[in-house]
Design a protein around this motif. Structure first.
Motif, mmCIF file in Angstrom:
data_model
loop_
_atom_site.group_PDB
_atom_site.id
_atom_site.type_symbol
_atom_site.label_atom_id
_atom_site.label_comp_id
_atom_site.label_asym_id
_atom_site.label_seq_id
_atom_site.Cartn_x
_atom_site.Cartn_y
_atom_site.Cartn_z
ATOM 1 N N PHE A 126 -62.530 18.631 10.082
ATOM 2 C CA PHE A 126 -62.554 19.968 9.480
ATOM 3 C C PHE A 126 -61.920 19.969 8.095
ATOM 4 O O PHE A 126 -62.311 20.762 7.239
ATOM 5 C CB PHE A 126 -61.842 20.972 10.397
ATOM 6 C CG PHE A 126 -62.716 21.482 11.507
ATOM 7 C CD1 PHE A 126 -63.555 22.563 11.304
ATOM 8 C CD2 PHE A 126 -62.704 20.874 12.749
ATOM 9 C CE1 PHE A 126 -64.372 23.030 12.324
ATOM 10 C CE2 PHE A 126 -63.506 21.335 13.777
ATOM 11 C CZ PHE A 126 -64.343 22.417 13.565
ATOM 12 N N ARG A 127 -60.970 19.068 7.870
ATOM 13 C CA ARG A 127 -60.336 18.985 6.557
ATOM 14 C C ARG A 127 -61.319 18.473 5.512
ATOM 15 O O ARG A 127 -61.343 18.952 4.371
ATOM 16 C CB ARG A 127 -59.118 18.062 6.643
ATOM 17 C CG ARG A 127 -58.203 18.112 5.427
ATOM 18 C CD ARG A 127 -56.988 17.226 5.636
ATOM 19 N NE ARG A 127 -56.195 17.637 6.790
ATOM 20 C CZ ARG A 127 -55.931 16.868 7.843
ATOM 21 N NH1 ARG A 127 -56.388 15.635 7.897
ATOM 22 N NH2 ARG A 127 -55.204 17.335 8.832
ATOM 23 N N ASP B 130 -60.026 38.962 9.126
ATOM 24 C CA ASP B 130 -61.131 38.036 8.968
ATOM 25 C C ASP B 130 -61.622 37.601 10.343
ATOM 26 O O ASP B 130 -61.118 38.071 11.380
ATOM 27 C CB ASP B 130 -60.734 36.816 8.120
ATOM 28 C CG ASP B 130 -59.515 36.082 8.658
ATOM 29 O OD1 ASP B 130 -59.200 36.220 9.862
ATOM 30 O OD2 ASP B 130 -58.879 35.352 7.876
ATOM 31 N N ALA B 131 -62.606 36.682 10.357
ATOM 32 C CA ALA B 131 -63.203 36.235 11.613
ATOM 33 C C ALA B 131 -62.203 35.499 12.489
ATOM 34 O O ALA B 131 -62.247 35.592 13.721
ATOM 35 C CB ALA B 131 -64.411 35.340 11.321
ATOM 36 N N LEU C 206 -58.508 24.995 13.462
ATOM 37 C CA LEU C 206 -59.016 23.895 12.640
ATOM 38 C C LEU C 206 -60.009 24.378 11.594
ATOM 39 O O LEU C 206 -60.039 23.865 10.479
ATOM 40 C CB LEU C 206 -59.684 22.851 13.532
ATOM 41 C CG LEU C 206 -58.797 22.161 14.573
ATOM 42 C CD1 LEU C 206 -59.620 21.142 15.363
ATOM 43 C CD2 LEU C 206 -57.600 21.495 13.922
ATOM 44 N N GLY C 207 -60.817 25.333 11.954
ATOM 45 C CA GLY C 207 -61.835 25.835 11.037
ATOM 46 C C GLY C 207 -62.932 26.539 11.810
ATOM 47 O O GLY C 207 -62.824 26.751 13.026
ATOM 48 N N SER C 208 -63.990 26.900 11.100
ATOM 49 C CA SER C 208 -65.089 27.653 11.704
ATOM 50 C C SER C 208 -66.405 26.902 11.545
ATOM 51 O O SER C 208 -66.589 26.132 10.594
ATOM 52 C CB SER C 208 -65.205 29.039 11.065
ATOM 53 O OG SER C 208 -64.019 29.781 11.245
ATOM 54 N N VAL D 137 -64.852 29.897 16.009
ATOM 55 C CA VAL D 137 -63.608 29.390 15.435
ATOM 56 C C VAL D 137 -63.077 28.295 16.359
ATOM 57 O O VAL D 137 -62.816 28.545 17.541
ATOM 58 C CB VAL D 137 -62.570 30.516 15.283
ATOM 59 C CG1 VAL D 137 -61.248 29.968 14.753
ATOM 60 C CG2 VAL D 137 -63.105 31.620 14.371
ATOM 61 N N VAL D 138 -62.940 27.090 15.831
ATOM 62 C CA VAL D 138 -62.504 25.942 16.628
ATOM 63 C C VAL D 138 -60.998 25.776 16.482
ATOM 64 O O VAL D 138 -60.457 25.852 15.369
ATOM 65 C CB VAL D 138 -63.229 24.661 16.198
ATOM 66 C CG1 VAL D 138 -62.804 23.468 17.063
ATOM 67 C CG2 VAL D 138 -64.749 24.856 16.277
ATOM 68 N N ALA D 139 -60.318 25.547 17.602
ATOM 69 C CA ALA D 139 -58.862 25.464 17.568
ATOM 70 C C ALA D 139 -58.354 24.493 18.618
ATOM 71 O O ALA D 139 -58.995 24.267 19.649
ATOM 72 C CB ALA D 139 -58.242 26.839 17.793
ATOM 73 N N LEU D 140 -57.184 23.932 18.349
ATOM 74 C CA LEU D 140 -56.450 23.124 19.321
ATOM 75 C C LEU D 140 -55.428 24.018 20.013
ATOM 76 O O LEU D 140 -54.835 24.898 19.380
ATOM 77 C CB LEU D 140 -55.749 21.960 18.632
ATOM 78 C CG LEU D 140 -56.628 21.020 17.801
ATOM 79 C CD1 LEU D 140 -55.787 19.909 17.194
ATOM 80 C CD2 LEU D 140 -57.767 20.444 18.637
ATOM 81 N N VAL D 141 -55.228 23.768 21.303
ATOM 82 C CA VAL D 141 -54.354 24.625 22.101
ATOM 83 C C VAL D 141 -53.353 23.760 22.853
ATOM 84 O O VAL D 141 -53.706 22.732 23.438
ATOM 85 C CB VAL D 141 -55.184 25.467 23.100
ATOM 86 C CG1 VAL D 141 -54.264 26.293 23.995
ATOM 87 C CG2 VAL D 141 -56.157 26.376 22.353
#
Length: 229
Positions: free
Chosen positions: A43-44, A110-111, A133-135, A150-154
Motif C-alpha cells: 500500500f505504501r 472521509d471514507a 493500510l489504504g483503500s 478500506v484495508v486494515a490490520l487488526v
C-alpha cells in the motif's frame, strides 16, 4: 444500509446458481506477500493496476449513495479476514456475508472514517486496534451503493461486541484461502435479458459453510488482483 427499490432481483438461492468456472489456473498470492510488512509495503508503494470488477448489474432505482466497508485483517499466526453474517431482518443484503461497513454519514470526514465508525458500531471494533493500510477502488453494488473498501490490520487481542440488530455471526477466514483463485468460483444467471455474473468463495469450517459471494467476493477478487499486480 437501507435500500428503497422498485426493481428487485427475483428470490433465488445463490448456492444453486451454476458454477461456470473456477480460476485454479491462476497463481495464488504467496504467503510471504500476505505478511504484515509486505502488505504495508504494497500500500505504501502501490503497483500500476486496474480492478477487475467495478460495478454490478444495477437492480435498484434508488439514488446512488456512498458507503465504506472495512476489510479487517486480524494478525494471528496466519492472517485472517474478519467477516460478518448480517441478520435476516435487515432491509438490505439480509443474511449475507459482508465486511463491517455501511452508508456514509454527514459527520464522517472521509471514507476511512465511515469504515471505522461502522466497524465500531457493528462489531465493536475500536479504531485504536486498527491500522489502516489504504483503500481499494470504488465498487458499485447493484443496490446503488458506491463502496470504498478500506484495508486494515487488526490486533489479535480484540474483544468484539457485535450489534445483535445488525450482525448474526462474526467469523474469520484465512487471508491465504481468499487470495488463492483456486477458491474463486464464477457464477452466471440470466435476468431481464442480461447475464449477471459474480464470484463466490465458499469457506467450510467445522461443518459450517460460509457462502461468501456477490459484492464481498467481488471486492476480495479486486484485492487479489491488487496483491498480484
Amino acid at each position: 444500509m437501507t435500500t428503497k427499490s422498485t426493481r428487485t432481483l427475483p428470490a433465488f438461492d445463490p448456492r444453486q446458481v451454476p458454477v461456470v468456472g473456477v480460476d485454479s489456473h491462476l497463481t495464488a498470492v504467496p504467503p510471504a506477500d500476505l505478511a504484515p510488512d509486505a502488505l504495508r509495503q504494497r500500500f505504501r508503494l502501490p503497483p500500476v493496476w486496474s480492478p477487475e470488477l467495478r460495478a454490478e448489474h444495477k437492480f435498484s432505482e434508488r439514488e446512488p449513495s456512498h458507503a465504506s466497508v472495512l476489510i479487517p485483517i486480524v494478525l494471528r499466526d496466519q492472517p485472517m479476514v474478519l467477516l460478518t453474517q448480517r441478520t435476516a431482518h435487515l432491509s438490505s443484503h439480509s443474511g449475507q456475508i459482508a465486511f463491517p461497513g455501511g452508508k456514509a454519514d454527514a459527520t464522517d470526514v472521509d471514507a476511512v472514517a465511515t469504515a471505522l465508525r461502522e466497524a465500531q458500531e457493528e462489531v465493536g471494533l475500536p479504531p485504536s486496534a486498527v491500522e489502516v493500510l489504504g483503500s481499494l477502488p470504488h465498487y458499485t453494488t447493484g443496490s446503488a451503493f458506491i463502496v470504498t473498501p478500506v484495508v486494515a490490520l487488526v490486533e489479535p487481542s480484540i474483544q468484539l461486541a457485535p450489534s445483535p440488530d445488525e450482525v448474526a455471526h462474526v467469523f474469520e477466514v484465512p487471508l491465504g484461502f481468499l487470495m488463492n483463485p483456486a477458491n474463486h468460483r464464477r457464477h452466471r444467471v440470466e435476468w431481464e435479458g442480461a447475464s449477471r455474473e459474480w464470484y463466490s468463495m465458499p469457506y467450510r469450517e467445522q461443518g459450517m459453510e460460509w457462502f461468501i459471494w456477490g459484492a464481498t467476493a467481488g471486492m476480495l477478487r479486486n484485492f487479489y488482483q491488487f496483491l498480484r499486480a
